[in-house]
Design a protein around this motif. Structure first.
Motif, mmCIF file in Angstrom:
data_model
loop_
_atom_site.group_PDB
_atom_site.id
_atom_site.type_symbol
_atom_site.label_atom_id
_atom_site.label_comp_id
_atom_site.label_asym_id
_atom_site.label_seq_id
_atom_site.Cartn_x
_atom_site.Cartn_y
_atom_site.Cartn_z
ATOM 1 N N UNK A 165 -11.221 -14.139 2.424
ATOM 2 C CA UNK A 165 -12.287 -14.537 1.808
ATOM 3 C C UNK A 165 -12.712 -13.339 0.778
ATOM 4 N N UNK A 166 -13.050 -13.911 -0.358
ATOM 5 C CA UNK A 166 -13.520 -12.892 -1.581
ATOM 6 C C UNK A 166 -14.900 -12.592 -1.261
ATOM 7 N N UNK A 167 -15.519 -13.565 -0.730
ATOM 8 C CA UNK A 167 -17.231 -13.597 -0.650
ATOM 9 C C UNK A 167 -17.557 -14.343 0.572
ATOM 10 N N UNK A 168 -18.834 -14.004 1.403
ATOM 11 C CA UNK A 168 -19.116 -14.621 2.325
ATOM 12 C C UNK A 168 -19.416 -16.126 2.105
ATOM 13 N N UNK A 169 -19.019 -17.106 2.947
ATOM 14 C CA UNK A 169 -19.337 -18.628 2.948
ATOM 15 C C UNK A 169 -20.524 -18.843 3.501
ATOM 16 N N UNK A 170 -20.827 -20.267 3.054
ATOM 17 C CA UNK A 170 -22.308 -20.658 3.807
ATOM 18 C C UNK A 170 -21.912 -21.426 5.007
ATOM 19 N N UNK A 171 -22.789 -21.049 5.866
ATOM 20 C CA UNK A 171 -22.614 -21.612 7.235
ATOM 21 C C UNK A 171 -23.565 -23.257 7.094
ATOM 22 N N UNK A 172 -22.853 -24.205 7.546
ATOM 23 C CA UNK A 172 -23.691 -25.565 7.549
ATOM 24 C C UNK A 172 -24.749 -25.503 8.497
ATOM 25 N N UNK A 173 -24.924 -24.579 9.569
ATOM 26 C CA UNK A 173 -25.719 -24.858 10.546
ATOM 27 C C UNK A 173 -27.221 -24.094 10.306
ATOM 28 N N UNK A 174 -26.928 -22.787 9.845
ATOM 29 C CA UNK A 174 -27.956 -21.934 9.380
ATOM 30 C C UNK A 174 -28.427 -21.717 7.897
ATOM 31 N N UNK A 175 -27.519 -22.516 7.059
ATOM 32 C CA UNK A 175 -27.597 -22.475 5.668
ATOM 33 C C UNK A 175 -27.692 -21.098 4.933
#
Length: 198
Positions: free
Chosen positions: A64-74
């Motif tokens: 990963x180059x940047x952190x991705x968005x978690x669908x649970x905690x947004x």
């Protein structure tokens, strides 16, 4: 497979076979590739662990180059490649952070991985001779564990740490003995004698 309609099985063997095993670091010895090869896949289910290890083995892993968005905690808290959920949300829901299925997850304590990293760093500081001694000792311990699977081996980690510290102290002691004050004094005396002869 055959192109014949309805024929799902093939009788002949595979036509092209590799003569040697694929090595992902054969031509690419960059720090990034070496770091990917050292990755430990943890906190995922057995199936997902196999998938990620396959990607690492055959050089398909993309960090990963940047952190991705978690669908649970947004929030942007997904910091591992191929994970859908962040680790805290996955632990809370007791599911795999990659596939999202509620299955048995291999959890490795962060303290243990930290300890393993510390042991690796200590190993790098040891001289080659002491490092090989420790690796032989480690191989013998692994052999003992595999020979007696029913016996409990709780103190193995402590034994390894003690042996590593012992080797480090021995290496430091040898370094100190190599450069004692007597050696320097005798060298100075030899120089004085040579000057007086001239």
């Amino acid at each position: 497979m055959s192109t014949q309609r309805g024929n799902g099985s093939r009788t002949r063997a595979q036509k092209y076979k590799n003569t040697s095993v694929f090595k992902n670091d054969k031509y690419d010895k960059t720090p990034k590739n070496l770091q990917i090869n050292r990755l430990q896949v943890v906190n995922v289910c057995e199936h997902c662990k196999g998938v990620i290890e396959w990607k690492i083995k055959y050089k398909k892993y993309k960090p990963l180059t940047a952190p991705a968005k978690c669908p649970k905690c947004l929030e942007k808290t997904v910091k591992h490649s191929y994970h859908t959920y962040c680790i805290p949300c996955a632990r809370e829901a007791k599911m795999c952070p990659k596939c999202g299925k509620k299955t048995a997850i291999e959890e490795v304590e962060e303290d243990q991985t930290k300890l393993d990293n510390e042991m690796q760093q200590l190993l790098k500081t040891l001289p080659e001779r002491k490092r090989r001694t420790f690796l032989r000792y480690l191989a013998n311990k692994k052999k003992e564990i595999s020979d007696e699977p029913d016996k409990k081996h709780e103190h193995v980690k402590d034994d390894l740490e003690a042996k590593l510290n012992e080797l480090k102290l021995a290496a430091n002691k040898e370094d100190d003995e190599d450069f004692s004050d007597d050696d320097f004094d005798s060298d100075l005396d030899d120089c004085d004698e040579e000057e007086s002869e001239d």
